[in-house]
Design an enzyme around this catalytic site. Structure first.
Site, PDB file in Angstrom:
ATOM      1  N   SER B 300      48.205  35.401  34.869  1.00  0.00           N
ATOM      2  CA  SER B 300      47.546  35.856  36.095  1.00  0.00           C
ATOM      3  C   SER B 300      46.073  35.477  36.057  1.00  0.00           C
ATOM      4  O   SER B 300      45.451  35.280  37.068  1.00  0.00           O
ATOM      5  CB  SER B 300      47.667  37.373  36.241  1.00  0.00           C
ATOM      6  N   ASP B 301      45.527  35.372  34.822  1.00  0.00           N
ATOM      7  CA  ASP B 301      44.083  35.245  34.628  1.00  0.00           C
ATOM      8  C   ASP B 301      43.341  36.264  35.497  1.00  0.00           C
ATOM      9  O   ASP B 301      42.380  35.939  36.191  1.00  0.00           O
ATOM     10  CB  ASP B 301      43.599  33.821  34.922  1.00  0.00           C
ATOM     11  N   HIS B 302      43.829  37.461  35.428  1.00  0.00           N
ATOM     12  CA  HIS B 302      43.265  38.577  36.199  1.00  0.00           C
ATOM     13  C   HIS B 302      41.795  38.749  35.822  1.00  0.00           C
ATOM     14  O   HIS B 302      41.472  39.079  34.692  1.00  0.00           O
ATOM     15  CB  HIS B 302      44.058  39.838  35.856  1.00  0.00           C
TER      16      HIS B 302
END
Lengths: 317, 423, 188
Positions: B300-302
């Protein structure tokens, strides 16, 4: 109906022609003994300059005042931006004072467009130069000036068909180049960019231009030579070897100016760095330097833009 | 997270795991998958849904300790759970930087607040400054498996040493981006950066690093991971490396499968990313790379940020998006992937790559019950006001998405049911 | 009535449909000849007279009068044009565009300006013209010549020279063209 002027692409050919036609009227106003009309009485134009620019700010200032609009000037250096206020808050503050247009200059591309998302309907945003992206009124005034020189007043269907324009210098970092290309090519001119590859964007395959690295070869074919500023800091970042070397290849020197045809004109958006993009004496001696005419027409073009967006109620594009 | 003694019986769903797809009911009791439901098991009808191993995210940025205003562990882990994740690897890209045992101890203490399994990653060099090695072996001995400076390490000799010095079982993760070739880019260098007048980050900034890191991985034999690749050339280099038997893994963010440089056209800082969104050809190559499993992991590379941080000029705004609540829906619903491929990229592979032993396993009695129930057909609107994450930087706000996580089961307990976090 | 005014009179656009002929070509010529004599008489000659036509409807009329003045007195009266769009009081209320040239051939200070228009209606255009003239100098006097005065004045303005007084309804449209003067309406 357009509300903002962010770049020239969105105007289309007819939009550009409509502004140039209107510019004819304001050039005439500028020549009157009292060069002022009451057209925008009661309107307020806010100049928001986040980046220093004396000439463009003054030009918009004069344009608004000649239309009888009131002018507020918000300059970043003396504003609360220094205290950490966001652009959005600054814009909203001006908006609350009751303004009709914001003229924006910012060092980052896209800021005028971002501002359009924060203002209420009824406020026009005019791009007075953003980053490397666009300087639409400069593109318009350059096209107008060239048109005026070769063809007289713009009239309803200004055209630069058949003219060859060369733009020399730092294209990569130049918003003027991008807007000039749009204005010139929209009106039918052929445009050649002349610069070392390091001063051109990496991929200009979608641009309607030719590219050359040989100024001497291009010069005799030009009707218009557009000089662009080259900043010395480009040396530091390795875009050019040395100023001396740049002058050798790309500067308009006394030797090179002789290669221009008998009818060719020279334009420069200013401010000029004499001795870099052009030898100082060339500007002073060459008979067809349009630099000052560009400045005068700049006021008229900006009056046309302000009147179109704020006063005319006219449909455009 | 204490295990309450709870039992569930998930009926009517389709099980998807490494052994394939089958219609099978799944019984959960006391934290484990069991053969038969206990008498007191709560029956949950999951007709039309897929039940799979819980999702694993190898790139999240929960700002605790240090940046609790953008996201804390409570909000971040709840958002992750709602997105179907049962395990997340927190970035070392936080302040204070995790480069020593005391910071690790504090991080682990804070991580107990998480509603899913949360593991730290530590930096490779002290302060992530790229000058001197962090105590990789000590941290490794204390259970850290993932080492990353989040950027590249310009000094390739130091990077080689890190690969050689780290204990086996550790992963050296590098985000391939050349500090000298990146052009201080605000977006991908290409026709759009030329039109928009923004400084571009060229593909070679990444590709040159990928080539160098593959060579180093080959020479040192270390477990190396390439974090968030973005170019077609990187995919091709990895494909060849894998064909040559080099053990190297990689990840791509869900956003890079969705967006391209043309999305920057309105200067909306929402589309500023690290690495930048590339060309359409790159995006297609990345999707192919996920499909043919050249790219092991989708993350997600949140990367939560405040609204103000995304209201700056494009070239000054923060990068990335906080989209963990939508990642599964986007990958399984919008990217045209087979469900097995999507689950491999979101669960099975990342669990294996980062050593989350209780995640990404077969749905078999005896395994820990970390599960996700996903409805691939449901259409829903991503309402900004219903988001759990504190991040306001989300391009999916108010968009219609297809497919949604319905239940998330962490260690046998329902953390999310009917798409709402319930603990 | 000028094309411009026709286009901008609400409801905007439409097609002009004539209902009757007010003056034919010969009658217009006779009316303008009379006006020319009146101008000479009132000003005791043509010294210091400047004709200024309102764009765009007045331009043809002014040319015609200048020609007649030359025929009568043998004097070439300086003739200019003025576009008053930028001086209008309804900018922002309806589309207003300056579309035609403003050319004032001489400094107007101490001159007697005869403003020339085709139709006098509300008087607002003349008000704008009076403002505009000030920006070109301080005339000794300003007089107004129109082909048709159709009434419905909204300002205290009256013409000095009139071709014909024509009672009209507000929604009617008067069209002055080289062939004569027509009365009609705009149809969608």
């Amino acid at each position: 109906m357009i509300r903002h002027l962010l770049e020239l692409e969105e105007l289309g050919v007819e939009g550009i022609q409509a502004i140039l036609q209107l510019t004819d009227r304001f050039v005439e106003v500028g020549e009157r003994a009292i060069p002022k009309v009451p057209a925008l009485r009661g309107k307020t134009v806010a100049n928001m300059f986040f980046e220093d620019s004396t000439r463009t700010r003054l030009s918009f200032d004069v344009a608004a005042k000649r239309l009888s609009a009131d002018v507020l000037t918000f300059s970043a250096s003396s504003s609360s931006l220094n205290k950490g206020e966001s652009i959005r808050d600054s814009v909203e503050t001006l908006e609350a004072m009751g303004i009709n247009a914001i003229v924006v200059r910012h060092g980052s591309s896209g800021v005028p467009q971002q501002i359009t998302r924060w203002v209420n309907e009824g406020i026009s945003v005019i791009n007075a130069g953003d980053g490397w992206h666009a300087h639409p009124t400069q593109g318009l005034l350059d096209a107008y000036t060239v048109c005026e020189h070769f063809r007289g007043p713009a009239g309803p269907a200004a055209s630069l068909q058949g003219l060859h324009v060369g733009l020399v210098g730092d294209i990569l970092h130049s918003r003027v180049a991008r807007s000039d290309i749009q204005a010139y090519t929209a009106l039918g001119a052929t445009v050649t960019l002349i610069a070392p590859a390091t001063l051109l964007p990496a991929d200009i395959s979608t641009w309607p231009v030719r590219v050359s690295q040989d100024l001497d070869q291009v010069l005799p074919t030009l009707d218009v030579l557009g000089l662009l500023r080259v900043q010395k800091e480009r040396m530091v970042e390795g875009s050019i070897g040395s100023i001396r070397e740049y002058i050798e290849e790309f500067s308009l020197t006394q030797r090179r100016v002789k290669l221009l045809s008998d009818t060719a004109v020279i334009t420069h958006p200013g401010p000029v760095v004499r001795g870099v993009e052009v030898t100082g004496s060339v500007l002073d001696e060459y008979p067809r330097v349009l630099k000052n005419r560009q400045v005068s027409n700049g006021v008229a073009v900006r009056m046309a833009v302000l009147f179109l967006l704020l006063g005319s109620g006219a449909e455009l594009a | 997270m204490p295990n309450r003694l709870v039992s569930y019986f998930f009926k009517g769903g389709e099980v998807v795991d490494q052994n394939g797809r089958r219609y099978e009911n799944v019984a959960v009791s006391n934290g484990m998958i069991v053969k038969e439901p206990s008498d007191d098991a709560t029956e949950i009808d999951i007709n039309g849904c897929v039940i799979s191993a819980g999702l694993v995210d190898l790139s999240v940025n929960f700002g605790e300790p240090g940046s609790e205003d953008v996201e804390c562990i409570d909000s971040g882990s709840r958002a992750a759970a709602r997105g179907g994740f049962t395990a997340v690897l927190n970035s070392s890209d936080i302040f204070p930087v995790l480069d020593s045992a005391p910071v690790l101890a504090e991080a682990e203490r804070l991580f107990t607040k998480s509603v899913c399994e949360m593991r730290p990653s530590a930096t490779i060099t002290v302060g992530a400054k790229g000058l001197a090695l962090a105590p990789l072996r000590e941290l490794s001995a204390k259970g850290v498996r993932w080492f990353s400076d989040r950027g590249t390490i310009e000094n390739k000799n130091l990077l080689r040493k890190a690969m050689e010095y780290s204990l086996s079982g550790s992963v050296i993760s590098v985000r391939p981006q050349s500090g000298s070739l990146n052009g201080n880019g605000a977006m991908h260098e290409g026709k759009w950066s030329a039109i928009l007048g923004l400084p571009g980050e060229p593909s070679i900034s990444e590709t040159s690093e990928v080539a160098a890191i593959i060579d180093l991985a080959h020479v040192t034999g270390a477990r190396v991971h390439l974090d968030r690749i973005s170019t077609a050339e990187s995919v091709q280099l990895l494909r060849e490396a894998k064909r040559n038997g080099i053990e190297i893994t990689s990840s791509v963010t869900i956003q890079h499968l969705m967006f391209t440089d043309s999305d920057c056209v309105a200067y909306d800082p929402m589309y500023r990313a690290d690495p930048p969104y590339r060309s359409d050809e790159d995006r297609e190559a990345l999707i192919v790379g996920v499909k043919d499993r050249t790219i092991d992991v989708v993350v997600s590379d949140h990367r939560p940020a405040t609204a103000e941080a995304k209201e700056l000029p494009f070239d000054q705004s923060v990068k990335g998006v906080a989209g963990i609540e939508a990642t599964a829906a986007l990958l399984m619903g919008s990217c045209g992937l087979d469900l097995e491929v999507a689950l491999d990229a979101l669960s099975w592979s990342p669990a294996k790559v980062a050593g989350f032993v209780n995640h990404g396993n077969l749905i078999l009695p005896g395994n820990v019950a970390n599960l996700t129930v996903f409805n691939p057909r449901i259409s829903w609107k991503y309402e900004s006001r219903e988001q759990i994450s504190l991040g306001r930087n989300n391009p999916y706000f108010e968009k219609m998405l297809t497919g949604r996580v319905i239940h998330t089961i962490y260690r046998g307990e329902l953390v999310v049911t009917d798409s709402e976090v319930v603990i | 009535m000028a094309d411009r005014e026709r286009r901008m009179t609400p409801p905007f656009g439409g097609v002009f449909v004539a209902t009757s002929t007010v003056l034919d070509q010969a009658q217009v010529h006779r009316a303008l000849t009379r006006i020319s004599h009146e101008i000479i008489e009132k000003n005791r000659g043509l010294d210091n007279i400047v004709l200024v036509a309102l764009q765009t409807g007045g331009a043809q009329v002014a040319e015609h009068i200048a020609q007649l003045l030359f025929e009568i007195e043998g004097v070439d009266v300086p003739t200019g044009t003025i576009d008053v769009a930028l001086y209008r009081d309804d900018i922002g209320l309806r589309p207003v565009m300056p579309e035609a040239e403003t050319t004032i051939p001489v400094d107007l200070t101490a001159k007697t300006v005869v403003l020339v228009d085709d139709v006098l209606f509300t008087g607002r255009t003349i008000r704008a013209a009076l403002d505009a003239l000030n920006d070109f100098g301080r005339p000794r006097a300003v007089q107004l010549a129109v082909v048709i005065d159709r009434g419905h004045r909204e300002l205290p303005i009256r013409p000095d020279f009139v071709g014909k007084n024509l009672p009209t309804r507000r929604e009617e449209v008067v069209d002055v063209n080289p062939e004569g003067v027509l009365l009609g309406v705009m149809r969608k």
